[in-house]
Design a protein around this motif. Sequence first.
Motif, PDB file in Angstrom:
ATOM      1  N   PRO A  68       1.909   4.704   1.528  1.00 48.60           N
ATOM      2  CA  PRO A  68       1.618   5.459   2.899  1.00 48.60           C
ATOM      3  C   PRO A  68       0.276   6.885   2.208  1.00 48.60           C
ATOM      4  O   PRO A  68       1.358   6.828   0.934  1.00 48.60           O
ATOM      5  CB  PRO A  68       3.195   6.260   2.713  1.00 48.60           C
ATOM      6  CG  PRO A  68       3.325   5.375   2.709  1.00 48.60           C
ATOM      7  CD  PRO A  68       3.284   4.722   0.652  1.00 48.60           C
TER       8      PRO A  68
ATOM      9  N   GLN B 211       0.816  -1.218   0.358  1.00 46.91           N
ATOM     10  CA  GLN B 211      -0.270  -0.315  -0.451  1.00 46.91           C
ATOM     11  C   GLN B 211       0.969   1.483   0.407  1.00 46.91           C
ATOM     12  O   GLN B 211       2.027   1.154   0.714  1.00 46.91           O
ATOM     13  CB  GLN B 211      -1.023   0.350   1.244  1.00 46.91           C
ATOM     14  CG  GLN B 211      -2.023  -0.889   1.065  1.00 46.91           C
ATOM     15  CD  GLN B 211      -2.721  -0.827   2.433  1.00 46.91           C
ATOM     16  OE1 GLN B 211      -2.424  -1.218   3.567  1.00 46.91           O
ATOM     17  NE2 GLN B 211      -3.751   0.554   2.158  1.00 46.91           N
TER      18      GLN B 211
ATOM     19  N   ARG C 275       2.998   8.021  11.214  1.00 49.81           N
ATOM     20  CA  ARG C 275       2.123   7.827  11.192  1.00 49.81           C
ATOM     21  C   ARG C 275       2.366   5.904  11.671  1.00 49.81           C
ATOM     22  O   ARG C 275       3.351   5.506  11.519  1.00 49.81           O
ATOM     23  CB  ARG C 275       0.998   7.520  10.684  1.00 49.81           C
ATOM     24  CG  ARG C 275       0.038   9.238   9.996  1.00 49.81           C
ATOM     25  CD  ARG C 275      -1.268   8.940   9.693  1.00 49.81           C
ATOM     26  NE  ARG C 275      -1.915   7.727   9.888  1.00 49.81           N
ATOM     27  CZ  ARG C 275      -2.996   7.778  10.941  1.00 49.81           C
ATOM     28  NH1 ARG C 275      -2.649   8.829  11.818  1.00 49.81           N
ATOM     29  NH2 ARG C 275      -3.595   6.955  10.940  1.00 49.81           N
ATOM     30  N   LYS C 276       1.720   5.657  12.873  1.00 53.45           N
ATOM     31  CA  LYS C 276       1.382   4.748  13.324  1.00 53.45           C
ATOM     32  C   LYS C 276       1.735   3.051  12.056  1.00 53.45           C
ATOM     33  O   LYS C 276       2.436   2.013  11.848  1.00 53.45           O
ATOM     34  CB  LYS C 276       1.294   3.660  14.262  1.00 53.45           C
ATOM     35  CG  LYS C 276       1.133   2.869  14.938  1.00 53.45           C
ATOM     36  CD  LYS C 276       0.394   2.196  15.999  1.00 53.45           C
ATOM     37  CE  LYS C 276       0.420   0.753  16.990  1.00 53.45           C
ATOM     38  NZ  LYS C 276      -0.403   0.830  17.683  1.00 53.45           N
ATOM     39  N   ASP C 277       0.343   3.433  11.558  1.00 57.28           N
ATOM     40  CA  ASP C 277       0.539   2.660  10.032  1.00 57.28           C
ATOM     41  C   ASP C 277       1.063   2.886   8.728  1.00 57.28           C
ATOM     42  O   ASP C 277       1.185   2.275   7.690  1.00 57.28           O
ATOM     43  CB  ASP C 277      -1.108   3.041   9.931  1.00 57.28           C
ATOM     44  CG  ASP C 277      -1.502   4.500   9.520  1.00 57.28           C
ATOM     45  OD1 ASP C 277      -0.076   4.955   8.734  1.00 57.28           O
ATOM     46  OD2 ASP C 277      -3.276   4.441   8.730  1.00 57.28           O
ATOM     47  N   GLY C 278       2.525   3.986   8.662  1.00 63.31           N
ATOM     48  CA  GLY C 278       3.736   4.031   7.727  1.00 63.31           C
ATOM     49  C   GLY C 278       2.826   5.643   7.174  1.00 63.31           C
ATOM     50  O   GLY C 278       3.944   6.010   6.223  1.00 63.31           O
ATOM     51  N   GLY C 279       1.923   5.410   7.082  1.00 63.51           N
ATOM     52  CA  GLY C 279       1.846   7.078   6.287  1.00 63.51           C
ATOM     53  C   GLY C 279       2.334   8.723   7.079  1.00 63.51           C
ATOM     54  O   GLY C 279       2.946   7.995   7.920  1.00 63.51           O
TER      55      GLY C 279
ATOM     56  N   CYS D  98      -1.364  10.762  14.573  1.00 62.88           N
ATOM     57  CA  CYS D  98      -0.248   9.647  14.281  1.00 62.88           C
ATOM     58  C   CYS D  98      -0.703   8.351  14.479  1.00 62.88           C
ATOM     59  O   CYS D  98       0.202   7.665  14.019  1.00 62.88           O
ATOM     60  CB  CYS D  98       0.906   9.980  15.349  1.00 62.88           C
ATOM     61  SG  CYS D  98       0.688   9.760  17.407  1.00 62.88           S
ATOM     62  N   GLY D  99      -1.885   8.157  14.886  1.00 66.76           N
ATOM     63  CA  GLY D  99      -2.275   7.053  14.923  1.00 66.76           C
ATOM     64  C   GLY D  99      -2.660   5.691  16.365  1.00 66.76           C
ATOM     65  O   GLY D  99      -1.996   4.753  16.107  1.00 66.76           O
ATOM     66  N   TYR D 100      -1.822   6.350  16.823  1.00 71.63           N
ATOM     67  CA  TYR D 100      -1.401   6.033  18.873  1.00 71.63           C
ATOM     68  C   TYR D 100      -2.683   6.603  19.579  1.00 71.63           C
ATOM     69  O   TYR D 100      -3.486   7.268  19.664  1.00 71.63           O
ATOM     70  CB  TYR D 100       0.233   6.514  19.216  1.00 71.63           C
ATOM     71  CG  TYR D 100       0.921   5.603  17.921  1.00 71.63           C
ATOM     72  CD1 TYR D 100       1.720   4.204  18.553  1.00 71.63           C
ATOM     73  CD2 TYR D 100       2.004   6.794  17.176  1.00 71.63           C
ATOM     74  CE1 TYR D 100       3.125   4.012  17.447  1.00 71.63           C
ATOM     75  CE2 TYR D 100       2.918   5.780  16.255  1.00 71.63           C
ATOM     76  CZ  TYR D 100       3.585   4.837  16.436  1.00 71.63           C
ATOM     77  OH  TYR D 100       5.007   3.821  15.952  1.00 71.63           O
TER      78      TYR D 100
END
Length: 175
Positions: A5, A3, A83-87, A37-39
């Motif tokens: 980012p 995917q 971001r935590k998900d790589g974004g 940031c997804g955390y």
Amino acid sequence: MNQVPFEAEIPQGKLILSRTDVQGRITYANDTFAHVCGYQVNELVGKPHNIVRHPDMPRSIFKQMWNTLLAGKEWSGIVKNLRKDGGYYWVKATVVPLSENGKIIGFKSSRVYVPPMKRQEMEKKYALIRKAEEGEVPFTINLTQSEWRKIRTHADEKGITYQELVKQLIGNLAD
């Protein structure tokens, strides 16, 4: 399947807030920071703030930031974060040292939205800085047609490309 980012948007009018100790470990993170940031907040507290450092960010930017902060001064700049998900997401960060009895005890950071045009501008600037950090500095040289022909002819006579000739010339300058 890999995917690509994605870029997360900072909600306009919202502040991302955090505090760290002198080693850069997060001691406080607000909900906006965690969301962007997804955390979860509890995943951030106790972690080094560079958990959100994007690999595209030039190292020299953070060196400058730390030198400024450790001198007791405020630092401000545009930062691409991970971001935590790589974004990723872009922020305008302002970091101030926190002092007690004249001694720095930590840092407070507030971050806000960066308009898309500014993000694009900084992406280009940071790419150039990264190249310079890697020892590559792009430059432009203007030559007349006559000068260009001489370079090409000289390279052809030596049986090399003009790029190799330029590298040789630069190498000779260093000697």
